[in-house]
Write a protein that holds these residues in place. Sequence first.
Motif, PDB file in Angstrom:
ATOM      1  N   HIS A  34      62.559 -49.255 -28.761  1.00 20.93           N
ATOM      2  CA  HIS A  34      61.827 -48.137 -28.149  1.00 20.93           C
ATOM      3  C   HIS A  34      62.706 -47.426 -27.138  1.00 20.93           C
ATOM      4  O   HIS A  34      62.920 -46.223 -27.221  1.00 20.93           O
ATOM      5  N   ASN A  35      63.220 -48.218 -26.188  1.00 16.87           N
ATOM      6  CA  ASN A  35      64.013 -47.633 -25.106  1.00 16.87           C
ATOM      7  C   ASN A  35      65.377 -48.312 -25.127  1.00 16.87           C
ATOM      8  O   ASN A  35      65.475 -49.508 -24.876  1.00 16.87           O
ATOM      9  N   GLU A  36      66.401 -47.560 -25.485  1.00 21.29           N
ATOM     10  CA  GLU A  36      67.744 -48.158 -25.603  1.00 21.29           C
ATOM     11  C   GLU A  36      68.365 -48.220 -24.208  1.00 21.29           C
ATOM     12  O   GLU A  36      68.875 -47.238 -23.673  1.00 21.29           O
ATOM     13  N   THR A  37      68.297 -49.418 -23.633  1.00 19.23           N
ATOM     14  CA  THR A  37      68.691 -49.641 -22.240  1.00 19.23           C
ATOM     15  C   THR A  37      70.168 -49.364 -21.989  1.00 19.23           C
ATOM     16  O   THR A  37      70.574 -49.062 -20.881  1.00 19.23           O
ATOM     17  N   SER A  38      70.984 -49.484 -23.041  1.00 18.33           N
ATOM     18  CA  SER A  38      72.426 -49.296 -22.843  1.00 18.33           C
ATOM     19  C   SER A  38      72.807 -47.829 -22.699  1.00 18.33           C
ATOM     20  O   SER A  38      73.891 -47.523 -22.212  1.00 18.33           O
TER      21      SER A  38
ATOM     22  N   ALA B  74      60.905 -67.786 -22.632  1.00 24.57           N
ATOM     23  CA  ALA B  74      62.207 -67.329 -23.158  1.00 24.57           C
ATOM     24  C   ALA B  74      62.456 -65.924 -22.623  1.00 24.57           C
ATOM     25  O   ALA B  74      61.539 -65.286 -22.109  1.00 24.57           O
ATOM     26  N   VAL B  75      63.681 -65.454 -22.769  1.00 22.24           N
ATOM     27  CA  VAL B  75      63.943 -64.056 -22.425  1.00 22.24           C
ATOM     28  C   VAL B  75      63.695 -63.175 -23.658  1.00 22.24           C
ATOM     29  O   VAL B  75      63.322 -63.679 -24.726  1.00 22.24           O
ATOM     30  N   GLY B  76      63.897 -61.891 -23.506  1.00 18.18           N
ATOM     31  CA  GLY B  76      63.579 -60.958 -24.584  1.00 18.18           C
ATOM     32  C   GLY B  76      64.311 -61.258 -25.879  1.00 18.18           C
ATOM     33  O   GLY B  76      63.750 -61.130 -26.970  1.00 18.18           O
ATOM     34  N   THR B  77      65.553 -61.685 -25.764  1.00 16.68           N
ATOM     35  CA  THR B  77      66.329 -61.997 -26.971  1.00 16.68           C
ATOM     36  C   THR B  77      65.636 -63.104 -27.769  1.00 16.68           C
ATOM     37  O   THR B  77      65.640 -63.087 -29.005  1.00 16.68           O
ATOM     38  N   GLY B  78      65.032 -64.045 -27.072  1.00 16.29           N
ATOM     39  CA  GLY B  78      64.256 -65.087 -27.739  1.00 16.29           C
ATOM     40  C   GLY B  78      63.095 -64.483 -28.506  1.00 16.29           C
ATOM     41  O   GLY B  78      62.792 -64.894 -29.638  1.00 16.29           O
TER      42      GLY B  78
ATOM     43  N   SER C 161      59.295 -60.390 -19.466  1.00 19.24           N
ATOM     44  CA  SER C 161      58.616 -60.307 -18.164  1.00 19.24           C
ATOM     45  C   SER C 161      59.378 -59.528 -17.097  1.00 19.24           C
ATOM     46  O   SER C 161      58.778 -59.013 -16.155  1.00 19.24           O
ATOM     47  N   GLN C 162      60.716 -59.429 -17.239  1.00 17.36           N
ATOM     48  CA  GLN C 162      61.531 -59.060 -16.067  1.00 17.36           C
ATOM     49  C   GLN C 162      61.844 -57.582 -15.915  1.00 17.36           C
ATOM     50  O   GLN C 162      62.732 -57.227 -15.165  1.00 17.36           O
ATOM     51  N   LYS C 163      61.114 -56.725 -16.631  1.00 17.83           N
ATOM     52  CA  LYS C 163      61.453 -55.299 -16.509  1.00 17.83           C
ATOM     53  C   LYS C 163      60.244 -54.550 -15.946  1.00 17.83           C
ATOM     54  O   LYS C 163      59.922 -54.706 -14.780  1.00 17.83           O
ATOM     55  N   ALA C 164      59.567 -53.760 -16.783  1.00 21.51           N
ATOM     56  CA  ALA C 164      58.452 -52.981 -16.226  1.00 21.51           C
ATOM     57  C   ALA C 164      57.243 -53.861 -15.893  1.00 21.51           C
ATOM     58  O   ALA C 164      56.303 -53.404 -15.262  1.00 21.51           O
TER      59      ALA C 164
ATOM     60  N   VAL D 269      73.439 -50.851 -27.794  1.00 27.78           N
ATOM     61  CA  VAL D 269      73.712 -52.296 -27.767  1.00 27.78           C
ATOM     62  C   VAL D 269      72.527 -53.133 -28.263  1.00 27.78           C
ATOM     63  O   VAL D 269      72.696 -54.099 -29.005  1.00 27.78           O
ATOM     64  N   PHE D 270      71.313 -52.752 -27.860  1.00 23.34           N
ATOM     65  CA  PHE D 270      70.184 -53.642 -28.159  1.00 23.34           C
ATOM     66  C   PHE D 270      69.688 -53.498 -29.597  1.00 23.34           C
ATOM     67  O   PHE D 270      69.223 -54.476 -30.190  1.00 23.34           O
ATOM     68  N   GLY D 271      69.831 -52.308 -30.153  1.00 20.97           N
ATOM     69  CA  GLY D 271      69.522 -52.142 -31.573  1.00 20.97           C
ATOM     70  C   GLY D 271      70.486 -52.975 -32.408  1.00 20.97           C
ATOM     71  O   GLY D 271      70.104 -53.629 -33.393  1.00 20.97           O
ATOM     72  N   LYS D 272      71.739 -52.960 -31.967  1.00 19.41           N
ATOM     73  CA  LYS D 272      72.772 -53.729 -32.662  1.00 19.41           C
ATOM     74  C   LYS D 272      72.467 -55.226 -32.582  1.00 19.41           C
ATOM     75  O   LYS D 272      72.621 -55.966 -33.556  1.00 19.41           O
ATOM     76  N   ARG D 273      72.025 -55.652 -31.416  1.00 21.03           N
ATOM     77  CA  ARG D 273      71.715 -57.079 -31.250  1.00 21.03           C
ATOM     78  C   ARG D 273      70.589 -57.518 -32.197  1.00 21.03           C
ATOM     79  O   ARG D 273      70.672 -58.575 -32.828  1.00 21.03           O
ATOM     80  N   PHE D 274      69.569 -56.692 -32.326  1.00 19.63           N
ATOM     81  CA  PHE D 274      68.432 -57.045 -33.195  1.00 19.63           C
ATOM     82  C   PHE D 274      68.923 -57.167 -34.646  1.00 19.63           C
ATOM     83  O   PHE D 274      68.538 -58.091 -35.375  1.00 19.63           O
TER      84      PHE D 274
ATOM     85  N   VAL E 182      58.971 -53.259 -33.233  1.00 19.12           N
ATOM     86  CA  VAL E 182      59.532 -52.519 -32.098  1.00 19.12           C
ATOM     87  C   VAL E 182      59.962 -53.453 -30.961  1.00 19.12           C
ATOM     88  O   VAL E 182      59.172 -54.264 -30.476  1.00 19.12           O
ATOM     89  N   ASP E 183      61.215 -53.301 -30.571  1.00 22.74           N
ATOM     90  CA  ASP E 183      61.725 -53.939 -29.353  1.00 22.74           C
ATOM     91  C   ASP E 183      61.363 -53.022 -28.191  1.00 22.74           C
ATOM     92  O   ASP E 183      61.918 -51.929 -28.053  1.00 22.74           O
ATOM     93  N   ALA E 184      60.422 -53.484 -27.374  1.00 22.39           N
ATOM     94  CA  ALA E 184      59.975 -52.673 -26.229  1.00 22.39           C
ATOM     95  C   ALA E 184      60.325 -53.372 -24.925  1.00 22.39           C
ATOM     96  O   ALA E 184      59.610 -53.249 -23.924  1.00 22.39           O
ATOM     97  N   VAL E 185      61.441 -54.104 -24.933  1.00 24.60           N
ATOM     98  CA  VAL E 185      61.783 -54.936 -23.777  1.00 24.60           C
ATOM     99  C   VAL E 185      61.938 -54.097 -22.507  1.00 24.60           C
ATOM    100  O   VAL E 185      61.498 -54.501 -21.433  1.00 24.60           O
ATOM    101  N   SER E 186      62.547 -52.917 -22.614  1.00 22.23           N
ATOM    102  CA  SER E 186      62.765 -52.139 -21.378  1.00 22.23           C
ATOM    103  C   SER E 186      61.842 -50.923 -21.278  1.00 22.23           C
ATOM    104  O   SER E 186      62.130 -49.993 -20.531  1.00 22.23           O
ATOM    105  N   SER E 187      60.749 -50.950 -22.028  1.00 24.98           N
ATOM    106  CA  SER E 187      59.823 -49.809 -21.940  1.00 24.98           C
ATOM    107  C   SER E 187      58.392 -50.238 -21.642  1.00 24.98           C
ATOM    108  O   SER E 187      57.697 -49.579 -20.867  1.00 24.98           O
TER     109      SER E 187
HETATM  110  N1  PLP Z   1      66.133 -55.327 -25.845  1.00 22.62           N
HETATM  111  C1  PLP Z   1      66.292 -54.410 -24.888  1.00 22.62           C
HETATM  112  C2  PLP Z   1      65.930 -52.999 -25.182  1.00 22.62           C
HETATM  113  C3  PLP Z   1      66.785 -54.779 -23.636  1.00 22.62           C
HETATM  114  O1  PLP Z   1      66.933 -53.862 -22.671  1.00 22.62           O
HETATM  115  C4  PLP Z   1      67.127 -56.132 -23.411  1.00 22.62           C
HETATM  116  C5  PLP Z   1      67.679 -56.532 -22.115  1.00 22.62           C
HETATM  117  O2  PLP Z   1      68.103 -55.730 -21.298  1.00 22.62           O
HETATM  118  C6  PLP Z   1      66.934 -57.043 -24.433  1.00 22.62           C
HETATM  119  C7  PLP Z   1      66.441 -56.620 -25.637  1.00 22.62           C
HETATM  120  C8  PLP Z   1      67.268 -58.463 -24.236  1.00 22.62           C
HETATM  121  O3  PLP Z   1      66.436 -59.010 -23.276  1.00 22.62           O
HETATM  122  P1  PLP Z   1      66.857 -60.327 -22.482  1.00 22.62           P
HETATM  123  O4  PLP Z   1      68.005 -59.972 -21.611  1.00 22.62           O
HETATM  124  O5  PLP Z   1      65.605 -60.655 -21.727  1.00 22.62           O
HETATM  125  O6  PLP Z   1      67.193 -61.350 -23.499  1.00 22.62           O
END
Ligand code: PLP
Length: 381
Positions: free
Chosen positions: A137-141, A61-65, A189-192, A88-93, A164-169
């Motif tokens: 952890h790291n707010e990608t937006s 799955a991707v990070g959102t999964g 998998s697709q970041k660092a 954006v990503f804090g809001k999504r969680f 902790v969402d550490a998807v981009s850190s």
């Molecule tokens: N959380 C953070 C901090 C992200 O940067 C991202 C994607 O950029 C996600 C969650 C969502 O990850 P994905 O796009 O793999 O679902």
Amino acid sequence: MIDEKLLMIPGPTMVPERALQEGSKQVLFHRSPEFGKLFAEVNEGLQYVFQTQNPVLTFPAVGTGGLEATVANLFSPGDTILSVITGVFGKRFATIAQNFGLNVYKIDFPWGQAAEPDMIKEQLEQHPEIKAVFVTHNETSTGVVNDLVAIGEIIHQFNVLYVVDAVSSLGGIDLQTDAWDIDVVITASQKALMSPPGLTFISVGSRAWKAVEKAKIPKYYWDFINARKYLDKNPPQNPYTPAVTSIAMLNESLKMMQEEGLDAIFKRHQRLAHAVRESVKRMGLKLFAASNCYSNTVTAIIVPEGIDGDVVRKIMSENYNVVVAGGQADLKGKIIRMGHMGYVNEDNILQALQALAAALQDVGYKGNVEEGLIKAKELLG
Ligand code: PLP
């Protein structure tokens, strides 16, 4: 055949040749000894990059999964959580938690700034029913990194889970899961981690496992207890067909990370990010993130008045073969986000900055881009 461009977006990121070669091999049987050996290596590699002894669960799955899986496994409908939102990503969680029937308190920090631990403390004092705090952890937006140690010092004063969402850190910025006592850490998998998109990883600590045992939100595919049961087999397995080829590619990237060593990796990210920041400042551009919370994996650059960031990005991609990301939500067209994480080196950074400078000149920007490039060469040389 699509022309290969340099991907300087905050994920997905470039994948090293060694991993790409694994991707071109024949598919493995997921219950074979060969795959078992490979998956055992991957799990050790994951524990290394997560800096943990906890089991790290892998799902296709991707990070959102991974975020959704965490919500589904830790809670019951009606449970209360606190969501720390810096973009954006804090809001999504927070939205995922709401959609699963949780009560969500939110603290919205101004975009471009980091979360303030004292405000988290206030909420925890006011609402003793809170069971967990969600932090990005790291707010990608916005290119902001939150201080997980300072936030943890507050959270650990209360009987709540630290998620902790550490998807981009993770793998680019130091995150010590065990030493900092973080209950759940999620990445992809697709970041660092220098791999293609398609895998999410979740480290689950002992306090979190107790919550998992009580959680009533329905799940099947995401079931952590079942995933753990298979992970604990010898050799480790997955309950269903895992993404075998993606896992083989990841194994190679994790080996490369172990060869380089986490300290060296974090220093490389720090050095490259610093060069990007100093260079664009010399070009006369401003950074979106406040100076006390710069991210070392992504830099958000404010586009000068009168210039459309999306046009600059298009020129960078079409004329100079460098792909960067734009702003999300309200920041569309207003910022450019340059990713610099994972498989990235000095030459890539210079190429990206040169493309940015050239595209800015093409749209009539009058700042001194040359000075920025000289600074970058000085810092990267
Ligand atoms: N959380 C953070 C901090 C992200 O940067 C991202 C994607 O950029 C996600 C969650 C969502 O990850 P994905 O796009 O793999 O679902």
